[in-house]
Design an enzyme around this catalytic site. Structure first.
Site, PDB file in Angstrom:
ATOM      1  N   PRO A   2       0.838  -1.208   0.000  1.00 45.96           N
ATOM      2  CG  PRO A   2      -0.517  -1.439   1.885  1.00 45.96           C
ATOM      3  CD  PRO A   2       0.692  -1.994   1.210  1.00 45.96           C
ATOM      4  CD  GLU A   3       4.274   2.969  -3.245  1.00 41.45           C
ATOM      5  OE1 GLU A   3       4.662   4.053  -2.766  1.00 41.45           O
ATOM      6  OE2 GLU A   3       4.947   2.285  -4.021  1.00 41.45           O
TER       7      GLU A   3
END
Ligand SMILES: [Zn+2]
Length: 271
Positions: A2-3
Site C-alpha cells: 500500500p502506497e
C-alpha cells in the site's frame, strides 16, 4: 505494498462508516506486528468516539477525545469493515469493534504493519514527528525542493523517496513522476534547476491524485466484502515496463537498481 494513494483511498473508504461511532473494544488476536501492539489500547480506546479519520504520510490516524490510534498497513496490510460476528481468518490480527456491531478489521499476512495508541497529539508521536512535508500539500513545491537539495549529491530518485523530505512518494510514483518531469533518476539532487523542481512537484501531485481518483471505484471493497481489498491498477508509463517502447519517443524503457529498488526510465526523455 500500500502506497500513499492506497492509504488515502482507504481513509476515504472507512471514514464515513466510523466517524462519530463509539468504540466498544479493541480485539488484538496477535499483537506481534512490526512493533508489539500495546495491551492498553483496548482499555483506553474503548468507550471513545472516533472524531476524525485522517492521514499523515502512510499512517492512518483515528482520533478520539482520549487519544489517537496510529495505524500503518506495512507491506501487506489492509482494513475493511465487517460485521463484528464475522469469524476471523488466520491473518485478521485486530478488530476495532464499534457499538453498532461493526468492526474495523486489520488483515496483515506479513505483519509489517503497526498499531499504536497515543494520548498526546498524534503528530508529536515518534513515528510522525520527523516526517517530511505532505506531497499533496502546498508546502511541497519547487522552491522547497530546490532549497533543501542544494549541494546534495544523492540521486534525485532517492531524494524524493526520502520520507524526511517528502512523505509518501513510493517507488512506483517516483519513477512515474521523474518520467513525466523528464528528469533522469540518477541525476544529483543538487544539480536540478528550480524550474525543473517546480515541474517535478507538480507532476508528483498529478500522479498521486490520479492514483487516488482511480481508487475511488474500489471504495465498496472496504465494507462487507471478503478477503483483501484489491489495490487498483493505475495506468503506468515506465514502472515495470523495461524493454517496452516509451510512449513519447519509442526508445525502449530501461531498468536499473538504485539502492535496493528497481528504477524504470526512458534514457532518451529523461536527462
Ligand atoms: Zn522517451
Amino acid at each position: 505494498m500500500p502506497e500513499l494513494p492506497e492509504v488515502e483511498t482507504t481513509r476515504r473508504g472507512i471514514a464515513p462508516h466510523i466517524t462519530g461511532k463509539k468504540v466498544t473494544r479493541v480485539v488484538v488476536r496477535n499483537p506481534n506486528l512490526r512493533w508489539k501492539v500495546q495491551a492498553r489500547i483496548d482499555r483506553e480506546m474503548s468507550g471513545q468516539i472516533i472524531d476524525e479519520v485522517s492521514r499523515r504520510g502512510k499512517y492512518l490516524l483515528l482520533t478520539t477525545a482520549a487519544g489517537s490510534a496510529i495505524l500503518h498497513l506495512g507491506m501487506s496490510g489492509s482494513v475493511r469493515l465487517v460485521n463484528a460476528d464475522t469469524a476471523p481468518n488466520k491473518h485478521d490480527h485486530i478488530d476495532i469493534v464499534f457499538a453498532n456491531r461493526q468492526a474495523l478489521r486489520l488483515t496483515d499476512p506479513r505483519r509489517f504493519g503497526s498499531l499504536h495508541w497515543t494520548r498526546r497529539p498524534p503528530l508529536q508521536h515518534k513515528l510522525l514527528c520527523n516526517l517530511g512535508v505532505e506531497p499533496l500539500g502546498d508546502a511541497f513545491n519547487g522552491d522547497y525542493l530546490y532549497r533543501i537539495s542544494r549541494k546534495r549529491k544523492v540521486a534525485i530518485k532517492q531524494f524524493i523517496m526520502n520520507s524526511h523530505i517528502v512523505t509518501g512518494i513510493g517507488n512506483i510514483y517516483a519513477c512515474e513522476a521523474l518520467f513525466m518531469a523528464g528528469i533522469h533518476p540518477g541525476r544529483a539532487a543538487g544539480r536540478i534547476s528550480r524550474k525543473k523542481y517546480a515541474l517535478l512537484a507538480e507532476v508528483s501531485k498529478e500522479v498521486l491524485s490520479d492514483a487516488i481518483a482511480a481508487g475511488g471505484t474500489t471504495l465498496r471493497d472496504y465494507v462487507g466484502g471478503h478477503g483483501q481489498a484489491g489495490w487498483f491498477k493505475q495506468e503506468l508509463h515506465v514502472y515495470g515496463l523495461a524493454g517496452k517502447p516509451c510512449i513519447s519517443c519509442r526508445t525502449l524503457i530501461r531498468e536499473m537498481r538504485q539502492g535496493q529498488r528497481a528504477t524504470f526510465y526512458c534514457p532518451q526523455c529523461q536527462k
